[in-house]
Design a protein around this motif. Structure first.
Motif, mmCIF file in Angstrom:
data_model
loop_
_atom_site.group_PDB
_atom_site.id
_atom_site.type_symbol
_atom_site.label_atom_id
_atom_site.label_comp_id
_atom_site.label_asym_id
_atom_site.label_seq_id
_atom_site.Cartn_x
_atom_site.Cartn_y
_atom_site.Cartn_z
ATOM 1 N N HIS A 6 25.806 40.285 45.199
ATOM 2 C CA HIS A 6 25.647 40.738 44.115
ATOM 3 C C HIS A 6 23.487 40.524 44.284
ATOM 4 C CE1 HIS A 6 29.513 41.081 41.891
ATOM 5 N NE2 HIS A 6 29.091 42.961 42.858
ATOM 6 N N SER B 295 31.539 37.466 45.869
ATOM 7 C CA SER B 295 31.138 38.812 46.399
ATOM 8 C C SER B 295 29.813 38.254 45.871
ATOM 9 C CB SER B 295 30.761 39.546 45.201
ATOM 10 O OG SER B 295 31.798 40.816 45.184
ATOM 11 N N GLU C 122 35.501 38.491 39.703
ATOM 12 C CA GLU C 122 34.699 38.372 40.913
ATOM 13 C C GLU C 122 33.565 37.777 41.137
ATOM 14 O OE1 GLU C 122 32.676 42.751 41.422
ATOM 15 O OE2 GLU C 122 32.370 41.938 42.609
ATOM 16 N N HIS D 118 40.890 45.076 42.547
ATOM 17 C CA HIS D 118 38.880 45.241 42.531
ATOM 18 C C HIS D 118 39.058 46.058 40.849
ATOM 19 C CE1 HIS D 118 35.039 43.975 44.377
ATOM 20 N NE2 HIS D 118 34.772 45.004 42.163
ATOM 21 N N ASP E 48 36.903 48.993 43.033
ATOM 22 C CA ASP E 48 36.075 49.059 42.382
ATOM 23 C C ASP E 48 35.056 50.009 41.281
ATOM 24 O OD1 ASP E 48 34.041 46.877 41.835
ATOM 25 O OD2 ASP E 48 32.778 47.274 43.980
ATOM 26 N N HIS F 243 32.678 43.801 49.221
ATOM 27 C CA HIS F 243 32.401 44.464 50.008
ATOM 28 C C HIS F 243 31.374 44.071 51.029
ATOM 29 C CE1 HIS F 243 29.886 43.313 46.138
ATOM 30 N NE2 HIS F 243 30.742 43.538 45.612
ATOM 31 N N HIS G 90 33.516 40.550 36.044
ATOM 32 C CA HIS G 90 32.578 39.884 36.961
ATOM 33 C C HIS G 90 32.073 37.797 36.472
ATOM 34 C CE1 HIS G 90 30.546 43.123 39.042
ATOM 35 N NE2 HIS G 90 30.582 44.174 37.640
HETATM 36 ZN ZN LIG Z 1 30.436 43.706 43.658
#
Ligand SMILES: [Zn+2]
Ligand SMILES: [Zn+2]
Length: 264
Positions: free
Chosen positions: A108, A106, A80, A5, A225, A152, A38
């Motif tokens: 967000h 993920s 991600e 990550h 991350d 996460h 991302h």
């Molecule tokens: Zn993230």
């Protein structure tokens, strides 16, 4: 030591150069490094904020660096995805277009609101904010694109402004169980992410991870991350010790979506 990550300057919010990460990884003796820029496709939201990853440029740089460093280290091309119901179709198309080694799924945006920012928490109690977040995590597991690990879990704890930020099994166990049962049914991994906060070593928290193990979950990926090279492998030793103490001796990485088990 496999960190999958990692964000480089291709991600709008990161600064580390991909080549510098690779040089550092080789120096640290890593055999595999996984990039996960991302993939935030909610343009309405993200374009005005910070732009998006140029996936084509990202892919080309991966190819270039594989040629240069491929004999020294395995370089993985990951992404991600910030799940959001609105962009599910676009994410599916983008993932199909590029030969990603793996996808981290993920949350967000929580029902369209950015859980990194304070307005999300302002008019909600902890229970309301966390419940909504966990419902979104569950929804993300039902995405119509394939993914390999869940990013996460517990993300809201990083930013929550409440006096007591804990996400306990007592309070949130039902929703977490539902998530973990689905993860196990899908046969995907969950991530231990060491970009936590001052008070947290990693996400998910120890209690939540132990619940995952109790339910039979075994598949774990590790991710720092990192948004800059100085955090590469951050917290790895702690994660390693935690996993070994719980009888987990391997973390997963992925090549062309295929699971690779790495001894920790
Ligand atoms: Zn993230
Ligand atoms: Zn990330």
């Amino acid at each position: 030591m496999v960190d999958i990550h990692i964000h480089t300057s291709f991600s709008p919010d990161a600064v580390g150069k991909m080549e510098n990460y690779i040089l550092k990884a080789i120096e640290l003796g890593m055999k595999t490094i996984g990039f996960s820029e991302h993939i935030n496709l909610d343009l309405e939201y993200y374009k005005m904020l910070e732009g998006n990853t140029d996936i084509e440029a990202y892919f080309q740089e991966i190819l270039r660096l594989k040629k240069v460093y491929g004999d020294k280290i395995k370089i993985l091309f990951g992404g991600e995805v910030g799940f959001d119901k609105k962009i599910e179709k676009q994410a599916e198309e983008l993932i199909a277009k590029y030969p990603f080694d793996y996808i981290i799924n993920s949350i967000h945006l929580v029902s369209g609101e950015d859980a990194w920012l304070m307005p999300f928490y302002k008019d909600r109690t902890k229970k309301e904010a966390y419940d909504l977040y966990l419902d979104n995590v569950y929804e993300s597991l039902c995405a119509n694109y394939e993914f390999n690990t869940v990013g996460h879990i517990g993300y809201v704890i990083r930013r929550a402004p409440y006096d007591d930020i804990s996400m306990t099994i007592r309070e949130f166990g039902d929703k977490l169980d539902k998530i973990f049962k689905k993860v196990i049914e899908l046969d995907v991994a969950i991530e231990i992410n060491t970009k936590a906060s001052k008070t947290l070593r990693f996400l998910p928290t120890v209690e939540i991870l132990e619940r995952y193990f109790e339910l039979g979950g075994r598949k774990i990926t590790y991710g720092s991350d990192s948004h800059d090279t100085n955090r590469l492998l951050d917290g790895y030793e702690e994660v390693k010790n935690f996993l070994l103490a719980h009888g987990i001796t391997e973390t997963l990485s992925f090549e062309n979506g295929k699971e690779i088990y790495n001894k920790i």
